[in-house]
Design a protein around this motif. Structure first.
Motif, PDB file in Angstrom:
ATOM      1  N   GLU A  29     -69.059 -36.798  -8.106  1.00 20.25           N
ATOM      2  CA  GLU A  29     -67.721 -36.806  -7.507  1.00 20.25           C
ATOM      3  C   GLU A  29     -66.813 -37.803  -8.216  1.00 20.25           C
ATOM      4  O   GLU A  29     -65.627 -37.525  -8.423  1.00 20.25           O
ATOM      5  CB  GLU A  29     -67.820 -37.144  -6.019  1.00 20.25           C
ATOM      6  CG  GLU A  29     -68.425 -36.031  -5.188  1.00 20.25           C
ATOM      7  CD  GLU A  29     -68.694 -36.442  -3.754  1.00 20.25           C
ATOM      8  OE1 GLU A  29     -68.491 -37.624  -3.403  1.00 20.25           O
ATOM      9  OE2 GLU A  29     -69.109 -35.572  -2.970  1.00 20.25           O
ATOM     10  N   ALA A  30     -67.359 -38.952  -8.611  1.00 19.04           N
ATOM     11  CA  ALA A  30     -66.566 -39.947  -9.337  1.00 19.04           C
ATOM     12  C   ALA A  30     -66.117 -39.390 -10.680  1.00 19.04           C
ATOM     13  O   ALA A  30     -64.958 -39.582 -11.085  1.00 19.04           O
ATOM     14  CB  ALA A  30     -67.371 -41.231  -9.527  1.00 19.04           C
ATOM     15  N   GLU A  31     -66.996 -38.693 -11.373  1.00 21.26           N
ATOM     16  CA  GLU A  31     -66.629 -38.092 -12.660  1.00 21.26           C
ATOM     17  C   GLU A  31     -65.553 -37.020 -12.461  1.00 21.26           C
ATOM     18  O   GLU A  31     -64.605 -36.929 -13.254  1.00 21.26           O
ATOM     19  CB  GLU A  31     -67.862 -37.489 -13.342  1.00 21.26           C
ATOM     20  CG  GLU A  31     -67.569 -36.866 -14.694  1.00 21.26           C
ATOM     21  CD  GLU A  31     -66.982 -37.830 -15.713  1.00 21.26           C
ATOM     22  OE1 GLU A  31     -66.292 -37.358 -16.643  1.00 21.26           O
ATOM     23  OE2 GLU A  31     -67.180 -39.058 -15.594  1.00 21.26           O
ATOM     24  N   GLU A  32     -65.676 -36.228 -11.404  1.00 18.67           N
ATOM     25  CA  GLU A  32     -64.649 -35.220 -11.120  1.00 18.67           C
ATOM     26  C   GLU A  32     -63.302 -35.890 -10.860  1.00 18.67           C
ATOM     27  O   GLU A  32     -62.260 -35.402 -11.300  1.00 18.67           O
ATOM     28  CB  GLU A  32     -65.067 -34.367  -9.918  1.00 18.67           C
ATOM     29  CG  GLU A  32     -66.227 -33.439 -10.216  1.00 18.67           C
ATOM     30  CD  GLU A  32     -66.785 -32.763  -8.968  1.00 18.67           C
ATOM     31  OE1 GLU A  32     -66.269 -32.999  -7.854  1.00 18.67           O
ATOM     32  OE2 GLU A  32     -67.749 -31.991  -9.118  1.00 18.67           O
ATOM     33  N   GLN A  33     -63.317 -37.012 -10.141  1.00 14.58           N
ATOM     34  CA  GLN A  33     -62.081 -37.758  -9.874  1.00 14.58           C
ATOM     35  C   GLN A  33     -61.462 -38.273 -11.163  1.00 14.58           C
ATOM     36  O   GLN A  33     -60.249 -38.216 -11.357  1.00 14.58           O
ATOM     37  CB  GLN A  33     -62.351 -38.940  -8.934  1.00 14.58           C
ATOM     38  CG  GLN A  33     -62.348 -38.571  -7.479  1.00 14.58           C
ATOM     39  CD  GLN A  33     -60.984 -38.116  -7.030  1.00 14.58           C
ATOM     40  OE1 GLN A  33     -60.722 -36.918  -6.989  1.00 14.58           O
ATOM     41  NE2 GLN A  33     -60.117 -39.026  -6.707  1.00 14.58           N
ATOM     42  N   ARG A  34     -62.316 -38.815 -12.053  1.00 16.54           N
ATOM     43  CA  ARG A  34     -61.803 -39.314 -13.339  1.00 16.54           C
ATOM     44  C   ARG A  34     -61.169 -38.183 -14.141  1.00 16.54           C
ATOM     45  O   ARG A  34     -60.090 -38.353 -14.719  1.00 16.54           O
ATOM     46  CB  ARG A  34     -62.921 -39.982 -14.145  1.00 16.54           C
ATOM     47  CG  ARG A  34     -63.308 -41.349 -13.617  1.00 16.54           C
ATOM     48  CD  ARG A  34     -64.242 -42.068 -14.569  1.00 16.54           C
ATOM     49  NE  ARG A  34     -65.557 -41.474 -14.638  1.00 16.54           N
ATOM     50  CZ  ARG A  34     -66.568 -41.740 -13.813  1.00 16.54           C
ATOM     51  NH1 ARG A  34     -66.401 -42.625 -12.844  1.00 16.54           N
ATOM     52  NH2 ARG A  34     -67.727 -41.154 -13.955  1.00 16.54           N
ATOM     53  N   LEU A  35     -61.813 -37.026 -14.154  1.00 22.25           N
ATOM     54  CA  LEU A  35     -61.258 -35.877 -14.878  1.00 22.25           C
ATOM     55  C   LEU A  35     -59.933 -35.425 -14.266  1.00 22.25           C
ATOM     56  O   LEU A  35     -58.977 -35.107 -14.984  1.00 22.25           O
ATOM     57  CB  LEU A  35     -62.259 -34.716 -14.889  1.00 22.25           C
ATOM     58  CG  LEU A  35     -63.485 -34.912 -15.766  1.00 22.25           C
ATOM     59  CD1 LEU A  35     -64.483 -33.777 -15.540  1.00 22.25           C
ATOM     60  CD2 LEU A  35     -63.102 -35.001 -17.226  1.00 22.25           C
ATOM     61  N   ALA A  36     -59.868 -35.407 -12.945  1.00 21.29           N
ATOM     62  CA  ALA A  36     -58.627 -35.000 -12.267  1.00 21.29           C
ATOM     63  C   ALA A  36     -57.498 -35.977 -12.589  1.00 21.29           C
ATOM     64  O   ALA A  36     -56.360 -35.561 -12.820  1.00 21.29           O
ATOM     65  CB  ALA A  36     -58.853 -34.922 -10.754  1.00 21.29           C
ATOM     66  N   MET A  37     -57.803 -37.270 -12.628  1.00 19.14           N
ATOM     67  CA  MET A  37     -56.784 -38.266 -12.960  1.00 19.14           C
ATOM     68  C   MET A  37     -56.304 -38.095 -14.398  1.00 19.14           C
ATOM     69  O   MET A  37     -55.113 -38.173 -14.681  1.00 19.14           O
ATOM     70  CB  MET A  37     -57.327 -39.684 -12.752  1.00 19.14           C
ATOM     71  CG  MET A  37     -57.524 -40.046 -11.299  1.00 19.14           C
ATOM     72  SD  MET A  37     -55.993 -39.959 -10.334  1.00 19.14           S
ATOM     73  CE  MET A  37     -55.071 -41.267 -11.099  1.00 19.14           C
ATOM     74  N   ARG A  38     -57.250 -37.853 -15.315  1.00 22.13           N
ATOM     75  CA  ARG A  38     -56.854 -37.624 -16.713  1.00 22.13           C
ATOM     76  C   ARG A  38     -55.962 -36.404 -16.824  1.00 22.13           C
ATOM     77  O   ARG A  38     -54.957 -36.417 -17.538  1.00 22.13           O
ATOM     78  CB  ARG A  38     -58.089 -37.449 -17.601  1.00 22.13           C
ATOM     79  CG  ARG A  38     -58.745 -38.747 -17.961  1.00 22.13           C
ATOM     80  CD  ARG A  38     -59.859 -38.522 -18.983  1.00 22.13           C
ATOM     81  NE  ARG A  38     -60.978 -39.326 -18.576  1.00 22.13           N
ATOM     82  CZ  ARG A  38     -62.248 -38.967 -18.595  1.00 22.13           C
ATOM     83  NH1 ARG A  38     -62.589 -37.786 -19.035  1.00 22.13           N
ATOM     84  NH2 ARG A  38     -63.185 -39.782 -18.194  1.00 22.13           N
TER      85      ARG A  38
END
Length: 64
Positions: A29-38
């Protein structure tokens, strides 16, 4: 009738597996959040470039 209970060594193993699964889920979920922010930063940058290009076109039209 025979019933199976979670006792002894089984309970710590199940708990350990559940904890590991939760940790993996949180990492995912943290990686998905980072991708969404990028992605959101890229989209914002593209909009800014489009606005800058529009301003440049208008300035060039005014000068000709």
């Amino acid at each position: 009738m025979h019933t199976t209970t979670i006792t002894g060594l089984t309970a710590p193993n199940i708990f350990h597996d559940l904890v590991n699964d939760r940790i993996q889920t949180l990492h995912r979920e943290a990686e998905e959040q980072r991708l969404a922010m990028r992605l959101s930063r890229v989209q914002r940058a593209r909009r800014e470039v489009e606005r800058a290009n529009a301003r440049l076109r208008q300035a060039l039209i005014r000068n000709h």
